[in-house]
Design an enzyme around this catalytic site. Structure first.
Site, short mmCIF file in Angstrom:
data_model
loop_
_atom_site.label_atom_id
_atom_site.label_comp_id
_atom_site.label_asym_id
_atom_site.label_seq_id
_atom_site.Cartn_x
_atom_site.Cartn_y
_atom_site.Cartn_z
N ASN A 1 28.79 50.40 39.01
CA ASN A 1 29.17 50.21 37.60
C ASN A 1 30.34 49.23 37.54
O ASN A 1 31.05 49.02 38.54
CB ASN A 1 29.52 51.55 36.93
N PRO A 2 30.56 48.59 36.39
CA PRO A 2 31.62 47.59 36.27
C PRO A 2 33.02 48.12 36.60
O PRO A 2 33.85 47.37 37.12
CB PRO A 2 31.52 47.14 34.81
N TYR A 3 33.27 49.39 36.29
CA TYR A 3 34.57 49.96 36.63
C TYR A 3 34.80 49.90 38.14
O TYR A 3 35.82 49.38 38.62
CB TYR A 3 34.65 51.41 36.14
N GLY A 4 33.84 50.40 38.93
CA GLY A 4 33.97 50.36 40.38
C GLY A 4 33.99 48.95 40.92
O GLY A 4 34.74 48.63 41.86
N LYS B 1 37.42 47.32 40.28
CA LYS B 1 38.42 47.87 41.21
C LYS B 1 38.24 47.29 42.61
O LYS B 1 39.22 46.97 43.30
CB LYS B 1 38.32 49.39 41.24
#
Length: 418
Positions: free
Chosen positions: A218-221, A224
Site C-alpha cells: 500500500n502507498p503508506y508502506g 515509508k
C-alpha cells in the site's frame, strides 16, 4: 473692554499652503512636527539603551545553544498520539525538547499538557510549522541547536493512503528528505526514524525479522520504505547515527492519564481499531466495522502485533541512548505475538464493559492477513522487550483516558509559527 467680536484683517493661516498644486507645510507647524519626531527618537534610543543593559537582552535562547549534559531533541509530529507520548518521556528523562507540528493530525491540547507539566525555561518549546516547507525547516534548524531528531511526523492510515496516495508520498517521503537535508546542513548527528511494519507488505513467513524482504503493498508502506531508502543511501557517506524503528500496531496511552489518542472526527473512518472500538463503546458511532473475515487465519480476521505506546516510547529512548556515529540500527518494535481482530474486539468489550455492536464487511484494499514481529534483535542489541503485553489492560488504560476526555483535548494555545 476687550472686543471678542473684532474681525480679522488677515486671514487665519492654514495648516498647509498650496503653491502650484503642491502642498507645503507651514514652517511653524513643520518645526513642531520635527520636534516631536526628535523627542520620540530620543525616548526610543533611551529605551534601547536601557534594554541592552538588561542582563537578558543579549542572552541567547536556551534552545539555540548546546549545553553540556543536556540532549536537545527535535520531536517532529510531537503533538500527535505517539509523538506526544515520546516528548513526555524525553522531558521526564531531563532532555530538552522542541516539538514541530502543523497540527493537521496532532492536538495542541497535548502540547499544553506537556507545557503545564514542564514549565521551566529551556525544557519545552512548540513551533507550528509544516515540514513540507523547506524555508520553514531551514529557519527552525538555523535558530535551534538540536542534538538529535525523532522524526514521527507523518500521515499514517493504510486505508487513506490507498485513496490519496500522493498525499502520502509528499508527507512521508518528501518531508523526510527535507528534514534529512536540514540535519546534514546544520550538523545534527542523530536520527531516530519512525517507520512501520507496513514496509514488509505480506511476508510469506512469520514472524517478521529485520531481514524479511520489504515488499509493501500500500502507498503508506511504500512511502515509508522510500524514506528509509533515502536515509540509508545518505548514510553511506555520512557519520550520522541512524536508528530506524519499524512499529507494529500501537495501542494504549499514558498510564497516569495525562495523554491519550484523540484523532480528528473526520479521520475516524481511517483510524486505528482501538479508536473505533472506543467510539463504538461511547456511542459516537453505531458500531464497529470489521473489514475482512475470509483471511487464511484461525478465525478469518486479520492478525496483528499490538504494541503498547509506553513500550514503543521506551524503545525510542533506548535507541537514542545506543545510537552511535556512523552506525545504522534497524529494529522491529513489537511483542512477538499476533492477535486476531476478533480477539482484539473481545478484549475491548471486556475493557470498556460495553457489548459493542460489530458489523462485518468485505476486505479493505491494502490490508494484509497476518503480521507479527520477531523482537529478538532489539532485545539483544538494545536490551528492550515489551512489558505491557496484556491486551485488555492496555485497553483499560486507554479507555480511562477516553472516558475522562470525551471531547478530546479541546483547548487552544499561543504558538510560535514559521
Amino acid at each position: 473692554m476687550l472686543n471678542f467680536n473684532r474681525t480679522r484683517t488677515q486671514p487665519r493661516s492654514t495648516r498647509s499652503m498650496s503653491l502650484g498644486g503642491i502642498d507645503y507645510m507651514d514652517p511653524k507647524k513643520k518645526s513642531n512636527v520635527v520636534g516631536k519626531i526628535l523627542l520620540a527618537a530620543s525616548f526610543t534610543a533611551l529605551f534601547i539603551l536601557m534594554l541592552k543593559q538588561s542582563p537578558t537582552f543579549n542572552s541567547p535562547s536556551l534552545f539555540s545553544q548546546h549545553e553540556p549534559g543536556v540532549t536537545h531533541v527535535l520531536v517532529t509530529g510531537g503533538a500527535g498520539y505517539i509523538g506526544s507520548h515520546a516528548a513526555l518521556r524525553l522531558l521526564k528523562d531531563s532532555h530538552r525538547v522542541t516539538i514541530v507540528d502543523n497540527l493537521s493530525r496532532g492536538n495542541i491540547g497535548a502540547v499544553k499538557v506537556l507545557q503545564e507539566l514542564f514549565p521551566e525555561p529551556g525544557r519545552l518549546q512548540f513551533i507550528y510549522a509544516d515540514l513540507g516547507d523547506p524555508k520553514a525547516v531551514k529557519k527552525i534548524f538555523s535558530e535551534n541547536a538540536f542534538d538529535a531528531v525523532m522524526h514521527f511526523a507523518a500521515v499514517a492510515y493504510v486505508g487513506e493512503s490507498t485513496v490519496d496516495p500522493l498525499k502520502y508520498y509528499h508527507n512521508i517521503t518528501s518531508n523526510t528528505l527535507i528534514v534529512l537535508e536540514a540535519m546534514a546542513a546544520h550538523g545534527v548527528s542523530t536520527l531516530i526514524y519512525s517507520s512501520t511494519c507496513a514496509t514488509y507488505g505480506e511476508p510469506k513467513q512469520m514472524p517478521i525479522t529485520e531481514e524479511t524482504p520489504q515488499h509493501p503493498i500500500n502507498p503508506y508502506g511504500k512511502a515509508k520504505k522510500m524514506a528509509e531508502d533515502i536515509i540509508l543511501d545518505f548514510h553511506k557517506n555520512s557519520d550520522m547515527a541512524v536508528m530506524i524503528l519499524r512499529y507494529f500496531n500501537v495501542i494504549g496511552s499514558d498510564p497516569e492519564g495525562r495523554l491519550g489518542e484523540a484523532p480528528r472526527p473526520e479521520l475516524r473512518v481511517h483510524g486505528r481499531i482501538s479508536g473505533a472500538c472506543f467510539d463504538a463503546a461511547r456511542g459516537i458511532i453505531p458500531g464497529l466495522k470489521v473489514t475482512g473475515t475470509d483471511y487464511k487465519t484461525l478465525d478469518g480476521t486479520c492478525i496483528r502485533d499490538y504494541i503498547d505506546v509506553t513500550d514503543l516510547v521506551d524503545a525510542h529512548v533506548k535507541a537514542l541512548e545506543k545510537a552511535k556515529p556512523g552506525k545504522v540500527g534497524i529494529y522491529n518494535v513489537g511483542t512477538g505475538r499476533g492477535r486476531s481482530v476478533n480477539e482484539f474486539v473481545e478484549a475491548c468489550k471486556a475493557a470498556t464493559r460495553v457489548n459493542i455492536k460489530v458489523d462485518f464487511l468485505p476486505r479493505r484494499p491494502g490490508d494484509y492477513a497476518e503480521v507479527f514481529s520477531d523482537p529478538a534483535k532489539i532485545l539483544t542489541e538494545l536490551n528492550w522487550t515489551a512489558q505491557h503485553t496484556d491486551l485488555q489492560k492496555s485497553l483499560e488504560v486507554a479507555w480511562r483516558w477516553q472516558k475522562s476526555h470525551r471531547n478530546g483535548y479541546e483547548t487552544t494555545l499561543p504558538m510560535a509559527s514559521y
